[in-house]
Write a protein that holds these residues in place. Structure first.
Motif, PDB file in Angstrom:
ATOM      1  N   GLY B 301      20.242   4.863  29.773  1.00  0.00           N
ATOM      2  CA  GLY B 301      19.668   3.698  29.107  1.00  0.00           C
ATOM      3  C   GLY B 301      18.272   4.008  28.589  1.00  0.00           C
ATOM      4  N   LEU B 302      17.456   4.615  29.432  1.00  0.00           N
ATOM      5  CA  LEU B 302      16.087   4.941  29.010  1.00  0.00           C
ATOM      6  C   LEU B 302      16.094   5.933  27.853  1.00  0.00           C
ATOM      7  CD1 LEU B 302      13.703   5.293  32.054  1.00  0.00           C
ATOM      8  CD2 LEU B 302      13.532   3.764  30.104  1.00  0.00           C
ATOM      9  N   MET B 303      17.016   6.887  27.911  1.00  0.00           N
ATOM     10  CA  MET B 303      17.110   7.883  26.838  1.00  0.00           C
ATOM     11  C   MET B 303      17.442   7.199  25.515  1.00  0.00           C
ATOM     12  SD  MET B 303      16.696  11.084  26.670  1.00  0.00           S
ATOM     13  CE  MET B 303      17.096  12.598  25.840  1.00  0.00           C
ATOM     14  N   THR B 304      18.380   6.246  25.573  1.00  0.00           N
ATOM     15  CA  THR B 304      18.741   5.501  24.355  1.00  0.00           C
ATOM     16  C   THR B 304      17.512   4.797  23.800  1.00  0.00           C
ATOM     17  OG1 THR B 304      20.792   5.071  25.513  1.00  0.00           O
ATOM     18  CG2 THR B 304      20.464   3.909  23.433  1.00  0.00           C
ATOM     19  N   VAL B 305      16.809   4.108  24.688  1.00  0.00           N
ATOM     20  CA  VAL B 305      15.616   3.375  24.257  1.00  0.00           C
ATOM     21  C   VAL B 305      14.609   4.344  23.632  1.00  0.00           C
ATOM     22  CG1 VAL B 305      13.633   2.062  25.047  1.00  0.00           C
ATOM     23  CG2 VAL B 305      15.884   1.563  25.963  1.00  0.00           C
ATOM     24  N   ALA B 306      14.377   5.475  24.327  1.00  0.00           N
ATOM     25  CA  ALA B 306      13.373   6.423  23.840  1.00  0.00           C
ATOM     26  C   ALA B 306      13.758   6.944  22.458  1.00  0.00           C
ATOM     27  CB  ALA B 306      13.227   7.578  24.822  1.00  0.00           C
ATOM     28  N   ILE B 307      15.022   7.372  22.310  1.00  0.00           N
ATOM     29  CA  ILE B 307      15.431   7.938  21.014  1.00  0.00           C
ATOM     30  C   ILE B 307      15.316   6.885  19.920  1.00  0.00           C
ATOM     31  CG2 ILE B 307      17.416   8.838  19.734  1.00  0.00           C
ATOM     32  CD1 ILE B 307      18.224  10.318  22.247  1.00  0.00           C
ATOM     33  N   THR B 308      15.756   5.646  20.227  1.00  0.00           N
ATOM     34  CA  THR B 308      15.695   4.595  19.206  1.00  0.00           C
ATOM     35  C   THR B 308      14.266   4.362  18.754  1.00  0.00           C
ATOM     36  OG1 THR B 308      17.383   3.561  20.551  1.00  0.00           O
ATOM     37  CG2 THR B 308      16.619   2.312  18.670  1.00  0.00           C
ATOM     38  N   SER B 309      13.373   4.156  19.712  1.00  0.00           N
ATOM     39  CA  SER B 309      12.025   3.768  19.295  1.00  0.00           C
ATOM     40  C   SER B 309      11.291   4.947  18.666  1.00  0.00           C
ATOM     41  CB  SER B 309      11.237   3.201  20.467  1.00  0.00           C
ATOM     42  OG  SER B 309      10.869   4.236  21.327  1.00  0.00           O
ATOM     43  N   VAL B 310      11.519   6.164  19.167  1.00  0.00           N
ATOM     44  CA  VAL B 310      10.873   7.318  18.539  1.00  0.00           C
ATOM     45  C   VAL B 310      11.325   7.429  17.085  1.00  0.00           C
ATOM     46  CG1 VAL B 310      10.835   9.837  18.512  1.00  0.00           C
ATOM     47  CG2 VAL B 310      10.422   8.624  20.634  1.00  0.00           C
ATOM     48  N   THR B 311      12.637   7.296  16.842  1.00  0.00           N
ATOM     49  CA  THR B 311      13.139   7.331  15.464  1.00  0.00           C
ATOM     50  C   THR B 311      12.461   6.264  14.618  1.00  0.00           C
ATOM     51  OG1 THR B 311      15.241   7.857  16.489  1.00  0.00           O
ATOM     52  CG2 THR B 311      15.268   7.485  14.119  1.00  0.00           C
ATOM     53  N   GLY B 312      12.362   5.058  15.202  1.00  0.00           N
ATOM     54  CA  GLY B 312      11.802   3.946  14.441  1.00  0.00           C
ATOM     55  C   GLY B 312      10.343   4.169  14.076  1.00  0.00           C
ATOM     56  N   ILE B 313       9.554   4.640  15.022  1.00  0.00           N
ATOM     57  CA  ILE B 313       8.122   4.798  14.728  1.00  0.00           C
ATOM     58  C   ILE B 313       7.903   5.992  13.811  1.00  0.00           C
ATOM     59  CG2 ILE B 313       5.827   5.069  15.756  1.00  0.00           C
ATOM     60  CD1 ILE B 313       6.859   3.493  18.141  1.00  0.00           C
ATOM     61  N   VAL B 314       8.718   7.044  13.978  1.00  0.00           N
ATOM     62  CA  VAL B 314       8.642   8.165  13.034  1.00  0.00           C
ATOM     63  C   VAL B 314       8.988   7.674  11.629  1.00  0.00           C
ATOM     64  CG1 VAL B 314       9.794  10.290  12.362  1.00  0.00           C
ATOM     65  CG2 VAL B 314       8.981  10.016  14.685  1.00  0.00           C
ATOM     66  N   LEU B 315      10.000   6.812  11.546  1.00  0.00           N
ATOM     67  CA  LEU B 315      10.363   6.245  10.243  1.00  0.00           C
ATOM     68  C   LEU B 315       9.187   5.482   9.646  1.00  0.00           C
ATOM     69  CD1 LEU B 315      12.593   5.774   8.169  1.00  0.00           C
ATOM     70  CD2 LEU B 315      13.226   3.713   9.416  1.00  0.00           C
ATOM     71  N   ASN B 316       8.450   4.764  10.516  1.00  0.00           N
ATOM     72  CA  ASN B 316       7.274   4.040  10.056  1.00  0.00           C
ATOM     73  C   ASN B 316       6.257   5.004   9.454  1.00  0.00           C
ATOM     74  OD1 ASN B 316       4.269   3.317  11.183  1.00  0.00           O
ATOM     75  ND2 ASN B 316       5.257   1.577  10.210  1.00  0.00           N
ATOM     76  N   ARG B 317       6.014   6.127  10.120  1.00  0.00           N
ATOM     77  CA  ARG B 317       5.043   7.091   9.598  1.00  0.00           C
ATOM     78  C   ARG B 317       5.522   7.679   8.275  1.00  0.00           C
ATOM     79  NH1 ARG B 317       2.833   4.772  13.367  1.00  0.00           N
ATOM     80  NH2 ARG B 317       1.398   5.765  14.814  1.00  0.00           N
TER      81      ARG B 317
END
Lengths: 256, 617
Positions: B301-317
């Motif tokens: 579960g934590l891995m899913t959360v981490a990958i999702t949010s990392v992708t999202g914030i990288v997308l923001n950059r």
């Protein structure tokens, strides 16, 4: 402060300015490449003629802003404004980050994409010639005096005079008089020139002013954060120490 | 330990591919090895390698603050890997930047040429200083292994608190200044992203991203080395991250609302969709998941959360870094495979160093067994299939080397040819004109041109053999060279002679004396004339005599050819208008406009207009 005024109603699109510019600075062949923009400017074309419907010709070049975004953006100060107001480039300082290209609201600076040692290239208002009392190649070459060179105040006045004397002929606006703090390349025209900024109308606030609050906050943020952290660290370590002391005392009490 | 070895093999292969592309990048320049252009001067290397790289390494300062400032000693076991990740992340940013900079050997210029008005100047300085701080923070770890370094080590450990504080302050500055970079582009950046408080937004998201990266890195290396993940700590990091995400969401939406920019959400542009996607995967979904205790407690579960949010914030950059800039015309930038290869190689390089440090030094509380070495096993020869089972450590390294070399070879194979060699335009040989009766002549390809009745001219000039009247010259071994191949500039005279092609070993490889007279100064005058060797350059009967190797500009060539003849005909046939501009330059139409082109096509059916290749895309 020197300036160029381009009256697009007088331009016949002969491109003598483009040729003169290329000859004066020995700019090389230019073939449209993958990275070329559609406006005709490139590392080897510092000015270009944009053709608009109904035989309108608009000469595009660096606007030499009074408070240029590119100069404020360049991290090593490779771009600077000289005493005549020309925005000039020092290739010795440049490190090729292309922040100036991103910062320019007119999209003027171009890059030597096909070179192993690429530089930023753009119109420099023939800075070396006007310093000696000459004038830019483009204004010198113009056969119809559609683009003229002179002092900025005089040219702004001349632009307003032309607009006032020919009611209905021009758009009632001198492009470059106030936008982002004013530019040294001015236009008057009978068509809307907002396509030069991709359809957006620029405000009068100079772009460097947008960054300066953040830049002024830098020392405060640094020392503020540092002292906050030092303070917090002092508090937490003192708390730990006190707790240890109490524990010791309690332990000591038990011993007695 | 196969898992680690396979992972390392993949990393080395990515590095091999990257090495090939890197060679091409420095040999041929940015133009042919990236999809960057004058319209989109910043791409993946800035948006991902630099902007996201710095943010991804934010775990270092967040965790040092947690442990050394807030004295949450429980987290001590994950500080070392977090600081190492941060150090390697920043080193990767610096290396990645070397590929993106046009003049990378000038990267140090910020030290001596100052422009304190520039946000990039500030970012550059902070990154340089912080990289030094991180190096000093991490140095005691490898120094443990070397006795003679113990003095330096002890000194650095005593210096730890000031270093940590300096690191936090520097991080605050440049994490936020990466947002300040875009303050100067109010007319370029889409209003849903542009905001005067971009620095604050960037700083908050960097903290969130830092926590998520530490989580990701812990869970991933735990899986890789089959260790037990530090779930108790990670659960608490996740619990903290949800509040950071909520703060980010509130600041982001609140800022848009306060400045009245929410109206842009009603627009139908693709950027609006991008905004929602970005916000959803960066914060909304992770926050919701993090509020579920079961998710926080399970590694998956934590891995899913981490990958999702990392992708999202990288997308923001990436979005802010160039994707959602509206002043870029119609050009949509998508990274070239070469850019992706370099980016992956930089990350792979950092990962290889990370694994090395983890295996050789006490980064974790317990060092993993060296997966490359099993010294108890003796090398032996397999009697049945004949394979040589060397010492496993050596065998694994041989495999990595082979993987690197093969990937580099594939990279070079993919690179050679087309994109590197091309001059950027399709040659338009004259034979394309055959079969059409009207040509659209538009030398600078700006959409405006003249329609030239080709068939009519052939007829009036006497058909068949009259081609040479205008087509006066060909390149050697060619019979239908395009005009621009010699007249290669619109406005300037150009040199049509290629000295390197004659002299270089990869060209004709001629000795100097084959063209220049022996004993004389070697210059143009002492050289042979082109047609002394190339007797096929000028077709017999041509009306234009080619005397030299200098070609007039394209415009002049066209004008001279047409006007010269037209002037003669104007007098002989008493048609004075024939030599005027408007004879040819009439009804200039912008054929790049799709609708005009469509109507143009309809009108020209029957006339069989031949358009330049660029229009046929």
């Amino acid at each position: 402060m020197k300036a160029i005024l381009t009256d697009t109603t007088k331009c016949i699109g002969c491109r003598e300015c483009v040729i003169a510019c290329k000859k004066r600075y020995n700019l090389e062949n230019d073939i449209p490449r993958r990275w070329s923009a559609e406006d005709g400017l490139s590392a080897r074309n510092w000015t270009s003629i944009i053709e608009r419907p109904d035989d309108r010709y608009i000469r595009k070049q660096c606007r030499h802003c009074l408070e240029p975004a590119c100069v404020s953006a360049c991290p090593v100060g490779a771009l600077s404004k000289n005493k005549d107001g020309a925005v000039v480039y020092d290739s010795v300082k440049c490190m090729g980050c292309r922040y100036c290209m991103m910062a320019c609201p007119f999209g003027i600076p171009r890059y030597d994409w096909d070179r192993q040692v690429p530089y930023i290239r753009k119109c420099i208002l023939c800075a070396d010639y006007i310093a000696k009392g000459g004038q830019p190649a483009c204004t010198e070459a113009c056969p119809t005096k559609a683009t003229i060179f002179g002092e900025r105040d005089e040219l702004v006045a001349e632009a307003h005079r032309r607009i006032d004397e020919n009611p209905g002929k021009y758009f009632n606006r001198v492009w470059g008089e106030h936008e982002i703090g004013g530019t040294q390349v001015l236009y008057i025209s009978d068509i809307d020139l907002s396509f030069l900024t991709y359809g957006q109308s620029l405000g009068t606030e100079p772009l460097p002013d947008r960054t300066s609050p953040a830049m002024h906050a830098v020392p405060y943020a640094f020392f503020g954060m540092a002292s906050l952290m030092a303070g917090l660290s002092w508090i937490t370590s003192r708390r730990t120490k006190l707790r240890e002391q109490t524990e010791e005392k309690e332990e000591g009490g038990e011993d007695e | 330990m196969n898992r680690v070895r396979n992972f390392k093999l993949i990393l080395w292969m990515i590095l091999g591919l990257g090495a090939a592309v890197a060679t091409a990048r420095f040999m041929f320049g940015l133009g042919v090895t990236t999809n960057l252009s004058d319209r989109t001067p910043w791409g993946l290397w800035i948006g991902f390698d630099v902007m996201s790289g710095v943010a991804l390494a934010a775990g270092g300062f967040v965790l040092t603050a947690t442990v050394y400032i807030f004295k949450l000693d429980k987290f001590h076991s994950i500080v070392r890997p977090a600081v190492l990740t941060a150090f390697l992340g920043y080193a990767a940013v610096a290396v990645g930047l070397l590929f993106d900079l046009g003049l990378p050997w000038n990267i140090w210029h910020m030290i001596i040429f100052w422009n304190p008005h520039s946000a990039l100047f500030e970012v550059g300085w902070c990154v340089m200083l912080y990289l030094t701080v991180l190096l000093l923070e991490f140095f005691p770890v490898p120094a443990e292994e070397f006795g003679f370094l113990s003095k330096i080590r002890n000194f650095l450990i005593r210096l730890r608190l000031p270093l940590v504080i300096a690191g936090i302050a520097l991080s605050t500055l440049h994490q936020s200044s990466l947002g300040s970079l875009f303050l100067i582009m109010p007319y370029n950046l889409h209003p849903l992203w542009y905001s005067p408080i971009l620095p604050v937004v960037f700083f908050i998201s960097a903290i969130g991203l830092g926590l998520m990266m530490v989580t990701f890195e812990s869970l991933f290396t735990a899986w890789l080395y089959r260790r037990k993940p530090e779930m108790e700590l990670l659960e608490r990091l996740g619990a903290a991250a949800r509040w950071v995400f909520l703060l980010y969401l509130a600041v982001r939406l609140g800022d848009l609302a306060v400045r009245g920019q929410l109206v842009h959400l009603g627009g139908g542009e693709w950027q609006v969709g991008m905004f929602w996607v970005e916000l959803a995967i960066a914060v909304v979904i992770p926050t919701v998941l993090l509020f579920i205790r079961a998710v926080r407690r399970s590694p998956a579960g934590l891995m899913t959360v981490a990958i999702t949010s990392v992708t999202g914030i990288v997308l923001n950059r990436i979005n802010v870094g160039g994707l959602v800039h509206i002043n870029r015309g119609d050009t949509l930038y998508l990274p070239a495979w070469t850019e992706i290869a370099i980016t992956s190689a930089v990350i792979a390089g950092a990962a290889v160093v990370f694994l090395f440090m983890v295996e050789k030094f006490n980064v974790w509380e317990r060092r993993p067994a060296d997966p490359d070495a099993e010294p108890t096993r003796k090398p032996k020869f397999h009697p049945v299939d004949g394979s040589w089972l060397g010492e496993p450590g050596i065998a694994a390294r041989t495999k990595y080397s082979l993987g690197f070399i093969i990937a580099a070879a594939i990279g070079f194979a993919l690179l050679s040819g087309g994109p590197v060699e091309s001059r950027g335009v399709d040659p338009t040989p004259a034979r394309m004109a055959r079969g059409g009766d009207t040509l659209w002549i538009d030398g600078n390809l700006d959409g405006y041109g003249t329609s030239f009745p080709h068939l009519e001219h052939i007829r009036r000039n006497g058909g068949g053999r009259s081609c040479v009247k205008c087509h006066h010259m060909n390149l050697p071994h060619d019979r239908n060279s395009a005009c621009y191949q010699c007249h290669s500039d619109m406005y300037l005279r150009t040199d049509a002679f290629r000295h390197d092609r004659h002299s270089s070993p990869t060209g004709a490889n001629l000795a100097c004396t084959e063209c220049h007279v022996k004993g004389q100064v070697r210059n143009v005058e002492s050289a042979k004339r082109c047609d002394e060797c190339h007797n096929d350059l000028v077709p017999p009967g041509s009306s234009i005599k080619v005397k030299q190797y200098r070609a007039v500009s394209y415009t002049e060539a066209m004008h001279r050819t047409c006007i010269g003849c037209h002037t003669i005909v104007a007098t002989s046939k008493d048609k004075p208008d024939l030599s005027r501009c408007t004879t040819c330059h009439k009804g200039q139409r912008n054929v790049t406009d799709a609708t005009v082109l469509a109507s143009q096509k309809r009108r020209l059916i029957g006339k069989r207009m031949v358009l330049p290749p660029i229009y046929r895309k």
